[in-house]
Design a protein around this motif. Sequence first.
Motif, short mmCIF file in Angstrom:
data_model
loop_
_atom_site.label_atom_id
_atom_site.label_comp_id
_atom_site.label_asym_id
_atom_site.label_seq_id
_atom_site.Cartn_x
_atom_site.Cartn_y
_atom_site.Cartn_z
N ALA A 22 0.83 -1.21 0.00
CA ALA A 22 0.00 0.00 0.00
C ALA A 22 0.86 1.26 0.00
O ALA A 22 0.57 2.22 -0.73
CB ALA A 22 -0.93 -0.01 1.21
N HIS A 23 1.94 1.25 0.78
CA HIS A 23 2.85 2.40 0.77
C HIS A 23 3.46 2.58 -0.62
O HIS A 23 3.58 3.69 -1.12
CB HIS A 23 3.98 2.21 1.80
N TRP A 24 3.85 1.47 -1.22
CA TRP A 24 4.47 1.52 -2.55
C TRP A 24 3.48 2.12 -3.55
O TRP A 24 3.85 2.98 -4.36
CB TRP A 24 4.88 0.12 -2.98
N ALA A 25 2.24 1.70 -3.52
CA ALA A 25 1.23 2.23 -4.44
C ALA A 25 1.08 3.74 -4.27
O ALA A 25 1.01 4.49 -5.25
CB ALA A 25 -0.10 1.52 -4.25
N LEU A 26 1.02 4.19 -3.02
CA LEU A 26 0.91 5.63 -2.76
C LEU A 26 2.11 6.39 -3.33
O LEU A 26 1.96 7.44 -3.95
CB LEU A 26 0.79 5.89 -1.26
N HIS A 27 3.30 5.83 -3.14
CA HIS A 27 4.50 6.47 -3.68
C HIS A 27 4.54 6.43 -5.20
O HIS A 27 4.92 7.41 -5.85
CB HIS A 27 5.75 5.82 -3.09
#
Length: 193
Positions: A22-27
């Motif tokens: 999820a963090h990766w998608a946001l970034h």
Amino acid sequence: MGDAQPRRLVLWGVGTSRTLRAHWALHELGLDYECRPILPRTGETQTQQYTELNPRQKIPLLQDGDFKIAESPAIAAYLSNTYGTRENALIPTEPREYATWLEWCFYAATELDATSLYVIRRHGALKHIYGESPVALESAAQYFATQLRHAEQARAGRAGFSGWRPAYHRRRAAHYVPGLGCKLPSTNHRSVP
């Protein structure tokens, strides 16, 4: 500047491959968000505040204003569909490419993560909770290696599965990429995939 508005996007959770997706998608989408760095199995997911947000008491959880969604593939899909542009979308729009994207999302979530990595984590780093099981560890490691070979063979000679951005699907490598998500709280918790 004392009237700063709170961020619309809030992501709860750190320290696991599931939260990192999820963090990766946001970034990848270049989105500004607030991180609430709670960890699993620390009691932080069982507080009254968090349980009201997510009765399943699992991380990650994304809040977008009054909308809440859990499960990292669903979070990535929501973010891409809501905030993605033609240039940075994580999800293809052509029906067959989209179906293939779904196939690999389910494959990563079930065959790589739930069936093997989670077993390794439970009976390795979390053996003090779930018990030690060398047979389960070895079997899960072999299964993961076999399933990863299938994914590598499918990807061979292709620029990303069916042409979409492959970065999201390289979530395993993300454990070694610094700067994604937010810092882990100071604990003795060891993050293992």
